[in-house]
Design a protein around this motif. Structure first.
Motif, PDB file in Angstrom:
ATOM      1  N   ILE A   1       7.177  18.791  -1.942  1.00 19.84           N
ATOM      2  CA  ILE A   1       8.426  18.541  -1.403  1.00 19.84           C
ATOM      3  C   ILE A   1       9.079  17.288  -2.017  1.00 19.84           C
ATOM      4  CG2 ILE A   1      10.070  18.591   0.641  1.00 19.84           C
ATOM      5  CD1 ILE A   1       8.111  20.278   2.026  1.00 19.84           C
ATOM      6  N   GLU A   2      10.077  17.251  -2.676  1.00 18.68           N
ATOM      7  CA  GLU A   2      10.661  15.969  -3.384  1.00 18.68           C
ATOM      8  C   GLU A   2      11.741  15.666  -2.426  1.00 18.68           C
ATOM      9  OE1 GLU A   2      11.538  16.002  -7.276  1.00 18.68           O
ATOM     10  OE2 GLU A   2       9.477  16.042  -8.096  1.00 18.68           O
ATOM     11  N   CYS A   3      11.709  14.237  -2.165  1.00 23.09           N
ATOM     12  CA  CYS A   3      12.667  13.721  -1.409  1.00 23.09           C
ATOM     13  C   CYS A   3      12.762  12.290  -1.753  1.00 23.09           C
ATOM     14  CB  CYS A   3      12.429  13.821   0.177  1.00 23.09           C
ATOM     15  SG  CYS A   3      13.585  13.098   1.168  1.00 23.09           S
ATOM     16  N   ASP A   4      13.886  11.821  -2.034  1.00 22.29           N
ATOM     17  CA  ASP A   4      14.365  10.260  -2.646  1.00 22.29           C
ATOM     18  C   ASP A   4      14.475   9.141  -1.408  1.00 22.29           C
ATOM     19  OD1 ASP A   4      13.192   9.965  -5.314  1.00 22.29           O
ATOM     20  OD2 ASP A   4      15.291  10.989  -5.961  1.00 22.29           O
ATOM     21  N   GLU A   5      14.297   9.813  -0.474  1.00 20.05           N
ATOM     22  CA  GLU A   5      14.798   8.877   0.788  1.00 20.05           C
ATOM     23  C   GLU A   5      13.699   8.736   1.824  1.00 20.05           C
ATOM     24  OE1 GLU A   5      15.771   6.227   3.251  1.00 20.05           O
ATOM     25  OE2 GLU A   5      17.408   6.814   1.796  1.00 20.05           O
ATOM     26  N   ASP A   6      13.009   7.389   1.811  1.00 22.58           N
ATOM     27  CA  ASP A   6      11.599   7.358   2.368  1.00 22.58           C
ATOM     28  C   ASP A   6      11.598   7.380   3.989  1.00 22.58           C
ATOM     29  OD1 ASP A   6       9.289   5.856   0.726  1.00 22.58           O
ATOM     30  OD2 ASP A   6      11.073   5.702  -0.408  1.00 22.58           O
TER      31      ASP A   6
ATOM     32  N   SER B   1       8.427  11.362  -3.426  1.00 29.58           N
ATOM     33  CA  SER B   1       9.538  10.704  -3.992  1.00 29.58           C
ATOM     34  C   SER B   1       9.838  11.596  -5.391  1.00 29.58           C
ATOM     35  CB  SER B   1       9.481   9.312  -4.226  1.00 29.58           C
ATOM     36  OG  SER B   1       9.447   8.609  -2.988  1.00 29.58           O
ATOM     37  N   SER B   2      10.828  11.617  -5.888  1.00 25.67           N
ATOM     38  CA  SER B   2      10.781  12.035  -7.373  1.00 25.67           C
ATOM     39  C   SER B   2      10.206  11.155  -8.261  1.00 25.67           C
ATOM     40  CB  SER B   2      12.286  12.337  -7.833  1.00 25.67           C
ATOM     41  OG  SER B   2      12.890  10.801  -7.921  1.00 25.67           O
ATOM     42  N   ARG B   3      10.092  11.735  -9.505  1.00 31.28           N
ATOM     43  CA  ARG B   3       8.914  10.886 -10.512  1.00 31.28           C
ATOM     44  C   ARG B   3       9.973   9.716 -11.003  1.00 31.28           C
ATOM     45  NH1 ARG B   3       7.731  16.442 -11.710  1.00 31.28           N
ATOM     46  NH2 ARG B   3       5.297  16.510 -11.545  1.00 31.28           N
ATOM     47  N   ARG B   4      10.847   9.448 -10.442  1.00 28.73           N
ATOM     48  CA  ARG B   4      11.838   7.987 -10.663  1.00 28.73           C
ATOM     49  C   ARG B   4      10.891   6.862 -10.001  1.00 28.73           C
ATOM     50  NH1 ARG B   4      17.805   9.409  -9.372  1.00 28.73           N
ATOM     51  NH2 ARG B   4      16.656  10.373  -7.658  1.00 28.73           N
TER      52      ARG B   4
ATOM     53  N   HIS C   1       6.217  19.065   8.717  1.00 25.40           N
ATOM     54  CA  HIS C   1       6.550  19.811   7.407  1.00 25.40           C
ATOM     55  C   HIS C   1       5.427  19.277   6.170  1.00 25.40           C
ATOM     56  CE1 HIS C   1      10.222  21.397   8.810  1.00 25.40           C
ATOM     57  NE2 HIS C   1      10.569  20.362   9.477  1.00 25.40           N
ATOM     58  N   GLY C   2       4.743  18.457   6.276  1.00 25.67           N
ATOM     59  CA  GLY C   2       3.751  18.281   5.314  1.00 25.67           C
ATOM     60  C   GLY C   2       3.252  16.810   5.532  1.00 25.67           C
ATOM     61  N   ILE C   3       2.599  16.280   4.353  1.00 25.17           N
ATOM     62  CA  ILE C   3       1.694  14.703   4.475  1.00 25.17           C
ATOM     63  C   ILE C   3       3.271  13.914   3.776  1.00 25.17           C
ATOM     64  CG2 ILE C   3       0.073  13.527   4.001  1.00 25.17           C
ATOM     65  CD1 ILE C   3      -0.569  15.763   5.805  1.00 25.17           C
ATOM     66  N   GLY C   4       3.662  13.191   4.411  1.00 25.51           N
ATOM     67  CA  GLY C   4       4.465  12.094   3.507  1.00 25.51           C
ATOM     68  C   GLY C   4       3.553  11.097   2.900  1.00 25.51           C
ATOM     69  N   ILE C   5       4.215  10.650   1.558  1.00 25.95           N
ATOM     70  CA  ILE C   5       3.791   9.675   0.847  1.00 25.95           C
ATOM     71  C   ILE C   5       4.612   8.631   0.509  1.00 25.95           C
ATOM     72  CG2 ILE C   5       2.553   9.434  -1.370  1.00 25.95           C
ATOM     73  CD1 ILE C   5       0.974  11.139   0.294  1.00 25.95           C
ATOM     74  N   THR C   6       4.510   7.509   0.947  1.00 23.50           N
ATOM     75  CA  THR C   6       5.590   6.598   1.309  1.00 23.50           C
ATOM     76  C   THR C   6       4.935   5.371   0.926  1.00 23.50           C
ATOM     77  OG1 THR C   6       7.413   5.492   2.107  1.00 23.50           O
ATOM     78  CG2 THR C   6       5.413   6.518   3.779  1.00 23.50           C
TER      79      THR C   6
ATOM     80  N   PRO D   1       0.878  -1.258  -0.041  1.00 22.89           N
ATOM     81  CA  PRO D   1      -0.075  -0.093   0.049  1.00 22.89           C
ATOM     82  C   PRO D   1       0.996   1.360  -0.053  1.00 22.89           C
ATOM     83  CG  PRO D   1      -0.768  -1.564   1.610  1.00 22.89           C
ATOM     84  CD  PRO D   1       0.561  -2.021   1.211  1.00 22.89           C
ATOM     85  N   ILE D   2       0.446   2.135  -0.351  1.00 20.92           N
ATOM     86  CA  ILE D   2       1.069   3.535  -0.589  1.00 20.92           C
ATOM     87  C   ILE D   2       0.285   4.234   0.595  1.00 20.92           C
ATOM     88  CG2 ILE D   2       1.570   5.654  -1.689  1.00 20.92           C
ATOM     89  CD1 ILE D   2       1.299   4.157  -4.301  1.00 20.92           C
ATOM     90  N   TYR D   3       0.970   4.987   1.508  1.00 24.51           N
ATOM     91  CA  TYR D   3       0.624   5.763   2.802  1.00 24.51           C
ATOM     92  C   TYR D   3       0.660   7.111   3.019  1.00 24.51           C
ATOM     93  CZ  TYR D   3       0.875   0.766   4.685  1.00 24.51           C
ATOM     94  OH  TYR D   3       0.790  -0.549   4.799  1.00 24.51           O
TER      95      TYR D   3
END
Length: 288
Positions: free
Chosen positions: A215-220, A190-193, A231-236, A160-162
């Motif tokens: 806000i883009e961040c590639d480290e979950d 995360s970035s679009r990759r 700082h926001g809602i994390g999507i992971t 699932p994506i949370y």
């Protein structure tokens, strides 16, 4: 072809000079140069040309690099197969997977294995390169996308994506959130990759939702930390959430999720062992 000479050729390619390659191989430079010349005569190819004090790959040499690496991979695979035949089982299984899959699925699964089980060695790999990794030393891959028809595969279930929020957030008491509830929020993504980002972007687009800020961040783990700090809602898709934060499934025409597949070469010498491991991974993932 002499595989030792091919390994010498690749050492020169990787080290950049004959001198550096000779030092890495612990052989004399003149002896290494003779081996390269002998290889060129055997192949009837000119692999290098001199440019000052350095050797530069010719066009033929550049073309031979991928062939040479393939030969060395085949040699390593054969040695591994022979060692497994001697032992009566496969001792190690190298698994290519994304960093999130390693943290969220593989590492917890490995912790539940027994000393007599094969040693599972994960290797963090971009999801675009996981199938390619099967030709470069990995026995198994875990794909967050649909496998190609060129590999054997086994479905592992969903991840699932949370939406991650601090434990004192108004949503923290919810069982899930809808995609529409994310409107006008700052999303840490995360970035679009990343596959999770692609799925999230598609869902936002379908729902005609524009977040207030991305806000883009590639480290979950950092996404979760930033969300925990407000700082926001994390999507992971990383389901292992530390104290201080809450992970909520996201609903949009069902739960947003990544579907995982185990993949391996249909020519692998230990196909049954890989299929058995894939089944165990699926059982573990679906029971979690």
């Amino acid at each position: 072809m002499n595989l030792l000479r091919i390994s010498y050729f690749l050492a020169v390619v990787d080290q950049g000079t004959v001198t550096a390659a000779a030092q890495a191989l612990h052989i004399a430079q003149p002896a290494l140069s003779r081996q390269i010349k002998t290889l060129e005569r055997e192949l009837k190819l000119t692999l290098f040309e001199s440019t000052g004090n350095r050797l530069k790959l010719t066009e033929q040499g550049e073309g031979f690099v991928s062939i040479a690496r393939h030969f060395m991979h085949q040699k390593q695979a054969a040695e591994k197969a022979i060692a497994s035949l001697r032992a009566g089982k496969i001792p190690c299984i190298h698994v290519a997977a994304t960093q999130v899959t390693i943290r969220g699925l593989l590492s917890p699964f490995i912790a539940k294995t027994h000393p007599d089980d094969p040693v599972i060695i994960p290797k963090a790999t971009n999801h675009f390169a996981i199938e390619d990794a099967l030709h470069a030393g990995s026995d198994l891959g875990i794909l967050p996308t649909v496998p190609s028809p060129h590999v054997a595969s086994y479905p592992l279930g969903d991840a699932p994506i949370y939406a991650v929020v601090p434990e004192d957030h108004p949503w923290a008491e919810y069982d899930a959130v809808s995609i529409k509830q994310l409107a006008k929020s700052t999303l840490i993504v995360s970035s679009r990759r990343a596959v999770s980002r692609i799925i999230m972007d598609n869902a936002l687009s379908e729902a005609l939702i524009q977040p207030a800020r991305l806000i883009e961040c590639d480290e979950d783990s950092a996404i979760i930390a930033l969300a925990s700090a407000g700082h926001g809602i994390g999507i992971t898709s990383l389901g292992t959430i530390p104290a201080g934060a809450v992970a909520l499934p996201i609903h949009h025409a069902g739960t947003l999720k990544i579907t995982l597949h185990a993949v391996w070469s249909p020519h692998h010498f230990a196909q049954q062992a890989l299929r058995d491991l894939s089944k165990d991974l699926a059982d573990y993932n679906n029971a979690a």
